[in-house]
Scaffold this motif. Structure first.
Motif, short mmCIF file in Angstrom:
data_model
loop_
_atom_site.label_atom_id
_atom_site.label_comp_id
_atom_site.label_asym_id
_atom_site.label_seq_id
_atom_site.Cartn_x
_atom_site.Cartn_y
_atom_site.Cartn_z
N ASN A 90 0.86 -1.25 0.12
CA ASN A 90 -0.13 0.08 -0.05
C ASN A 90 0.80 1.22 0.11
O ASN A 90 0.50 2.27 -0.62
N HIS A 91 1.96 1.19 0.44
CA HIS A 91 2.70 2.35 0.63
C HIS A 91 3.43 2.90 -0.77
O HIS A 91 3.56 4.09 -0.77
N GLU A 92 3.76 1.92 -1.64
CA GLU A 92 4.13 2.55 -2.72
C GLU A 92 2.97 3.19 -3.60
O GLU A 92 3.29 4.28 -4.14
N TYR A 93 1.80 3.11 -3.30
CA TYR A 93 0.73 3.97 -3.76
C TYR A 93 0.62 5.18 -2.98
O TYR A 93 -0.21 6.11 -3.51
N PHE A 94 1.18 5.27 -1.80
CA PHE A 94 1.14 6.63 -1.20
C PHE A 94 2.07 7.51 -2.03
O PHE A 94 2.40 8.79 -1.69
N GLY A 95 3.08 7.12 -2.64
CA GLY A 95 4.17 7.89 -3.30
C GLY A 95 4.25 7.75 -5.00
O GLY A 95 3.34 8.10 -5.48
N ASP A 96 5.31 6.78 -5.40
CA ASP A 96 5.29 6.80 -6.98
C ASP A 96 5.61 5.38 -7.20
O ASP A 96 6.67 4.69 -7.31
N ALA A 97 4.26 4.65 -7.15
CA ALA A 97 4.28 2.97 -7.31
C ALA A 97 4.81 2.75 -8.89
O ALA A 97 5.68 2.03 -8.90
N PRO A 98 4.60 3.43 -9.77
CA PRO A 98 5.25 3.11 -11.11
C PRO A 98 6.59 3.26 -11.14
O PRO A 98 7.38 2.62 -11.77
N GLY A 99 6.91 4.22 -10.47
CA GLY A 99 8.56 4.63 -10.37
C GLY A 99 9.12 3.41 -9.65
O GLY A 99 10.35 3.04 -10.20
N TRP A 100 8.61 3.01 -8.41
CA TRP A 100 9.24 1.83 -7.80
C TRP A 100 9.25 0.53 -8.57
O TRP A 100 10.38 -0.20 -8.57
N ILE A 101 8.07 0.33 -9.25
CA ILE A 101 7.99 -0.91 -9.93
C ILE A 101 9.17 -0.75 -11.03
O ILE A 101 9.90 -2.02 -11.23
N GLU A 102 9.53 0.22 -11.96
CA GLU A 102 10.56 0.16 -12.90
C GLU A 102 12.07 0.27 -12.24
O GLU A 102 12.69 -0.54 -12.84
N HIS A 103 11.92 0.89 -10.90
CA HIS A 103 13.31 0.84 -10.55
C HIS A 103 13.59 -0.79 -10.07
O HIS A 103 14.91 -1.01 -10.17
N MET A 104 12.81 -1.39 -9.45
CA MET A 104 13.07 -2.79 -8.79
C MET A 104 13.31 -3.60 -10.19
O MET A 104 14.20 -4.53 -10.23
N ALA A 105 12.59 -3.51 -11.32
CA ALA A 105 12.99 -4.04 -12.40
C ALA A 105 14.37 -3.92 -12.98
O ALA A 105 15.10 -4.82 -13.34
N GLY A 106 14.79 -2.57 -12.83
CA GLY A 106 16.06 -2.27 -13.17
C GLY A 106 17.11 -2.82 -12.32
O GLY A 106 18.29 -3.07 -12.75
N LEU A 107 16.84 -3.20 -11.18
CA LEU A 107 17.86 -3.82 -10.21
C LEU A 107 17.83 -5.46 -10.20
O LEU A 107 18.40 -6.00 -9.65
N GLY A 108 16.94 -5.87 -11.31
CA GLY A 108 17.03 -7.27 -11.73
C GLY A 108 15.83 -7.97 -10.84
O GLY A 108 15.69 -9.49 -10.80
N TRP A 109 14.80 -7.47 -10.18
CA TRP A 109 13.56 -8.17 -9.79
C TRP A 109 12.62 -7.87 -10.36
O TRP A 109 12.21 -6.91 -11.03
N GLN A 110 11.97 -9.12 -10.64
CA GLN A 110 10.72 -9.13 -11.51
C GLN A 110 9.60 -8.69 -10.76
O GLN A 110 8.98 -9.68 -9.71
N PRO A 111 8.79 -7.60 -11.11
CA PRO A 111 7.72 -7.32 -10.54
C PRO A 111 6.63 -8.26 -11.08
O PRO A 111 6.31 -8.60 -12.13
N LEU A 112 5.52 -8.83 -10.17
CA LEU A 112 4.51 -9.55 -10.43
C LEU A 112 3.29 -8.82 -10.13
O LEU A 112 3.04 -8.73 -9.32
#
Length: 371
Positions: free
Chosen positions: A217-239
């Protein structure tokens, strides 16, 4: 006018948290200069708490203010809780005919509060303990027997810089030799620009069969799309309402993940378990990453074997877990819901107050076994 109820609540909560401690420590025990100085300190706290919380978590997003506000909130919660317990103790002392009972209660409440705040800070800032459980999974093939899922969740990287803590968590995770690494949401509070340095060590996590991340829920209090993209860039697959098939030794496991319900307010976000399981092999057991334990109702209806969640922090600061239990079916641990098992982590980090009282953090190792 529409904001008046919200403003009233925002001001009423500090008043409630402060009124009973003021009476316990000042009103019932002191007079003269001590009374007025103590009252002034409590009044200052009443003004500082809502102001710093608004400045820290409102539009200004001031890190310094959020540290002050969060710390005050945590300390006042501990003080309020033990003042309530002290009031009950006072009734007992009165029934026993003990003199000076108000001062006895005040000293006891203050001593316990100081001790628990010190202990809570230590517990919150330490590298979490490792908790290992074997979980029987119906239909799990022999090739997947002993599969190790290492779970971190609720890291809540925020105003306090915990870069070294993040690096040490990664060291522990890698030492556990995970087959699969999972982050079950509430990664950070704040923007990618402000918090990415604390998150970036997660890019060094090693897991042979994959690293997977879902939103909290806290991603959506900030920048969820940005964090999803950033984690993907670190090699974590967003599900994001999708699944992956894990194969080992000729046997298959479906690992699915869904968005947090808070995301429903953002176009293209929000949980969709049907979409997550669309096309999944019907004979393969399903492990689901879903941030909130209450999402298990849908998981059980869909025949999921195991749901992994966080969100609750185990209550974080006792006795807050009683309030968490009003919203969530489980606060921590492994539980059954129909034919579905739910593992609820107490979380790896902390939100807001850097305190954990009787709710220790954890890095979790779930070892899957055939049922």
């Amino acid at each position: 006018m529409k904001y008046l109820p919200r403003i009233a609540l925002f001001l009423a909560i500090p008043a409630l948290l402060l009124a009973l401690p003021w009476w316990t420590l000042i009103g019932a025990t002191s007079s003269g200069a001590v009374f007025w100085i103590g009252t002034a300190v409590f009044l200052l706290a009443y003004l500082a708490l809502p102001a710093s919380m608004f400045l820290g978590h409102g539009p200004a997003q001031s890190d310094a203010a959020s540290i002050v506000g969060d710390t005050l909130l945590g300390v006042l919660w501990v003080l309020f809780s033990w003042s309530a317990i002290g009031t009950v103790l006072g009734f007992g002392l009165a029934a026993a005919g003990v003199d000076e009972r108000a001062r006895i209660v005040a000293v006891a409440v203050l001593a316990v509060t100081v001790a628990l705040v010190a202990y809570g800070v230590f517990e919150a800032r330490r590298v979490p303990r490792v908790r290992t459980l074997e979980v029987p999974i119906r239909g799990l093939g022999a090739g997947l027997d002993g599969l190790r899922l290492v779970v971190v969740t609720d890291t809540h990287f925020a105003a306090l810089n915990r870069l070294r803590w993040s690096e040490r968590v990664v060291e522990v995770v890698n030492s556990l030799q995970p087959d699969i690494a999972c982050h079950a949401g509430d990664l950070a509070d704040g923007s990618v620009a402000k918090r990415h340095a604390q998150v970036d060590p997660l890019g060094k996590v090693e897991a042979e069969l994959g690293r997977f991340y879902i939103t909290g829920n806290h991603e959506y209090f900030g920048d969820a799309p940005g964090w999803i993209e950033h984690m993907a860039g670190l090699g974590w697959q967003p599900l994001r309402n999708q699944h992956e098939v894990i194969t080992r030794g000729g046997d298959r496991l479906v690992l699915a993940g869904i968005d947090d319900p808070t995301g429903a307010g953002l176009p293209g976000h929000g949980p969709d378990l049907r979409a997550a399981l669309d096309g999944a092999a019907p004979d393969a057991p399903v492990v689901l990453l879903a941030h909130q334990p209450r999402q298990v109702a849908d998981a059980a209806a869909a025949g999921v074997a195991l749901q992994i969640s966080g969100h609750t922090h185990g209550g974080q600061i006792w006795p807050f877990h009683y309030l968490v239990r009003l919203e969530q079916p489980v606060v921590a641990g492994l539980s059954w819901h129909g034919g579905t098992q739910l593992y609820t982590s107490r979380g790896t980090g902390f939100w807001g107050p850097q305190l954990r009282v009787f709710a220790p953090s954890e890095i979790t190792v779930l070892v899957l076994r055939p049922e």
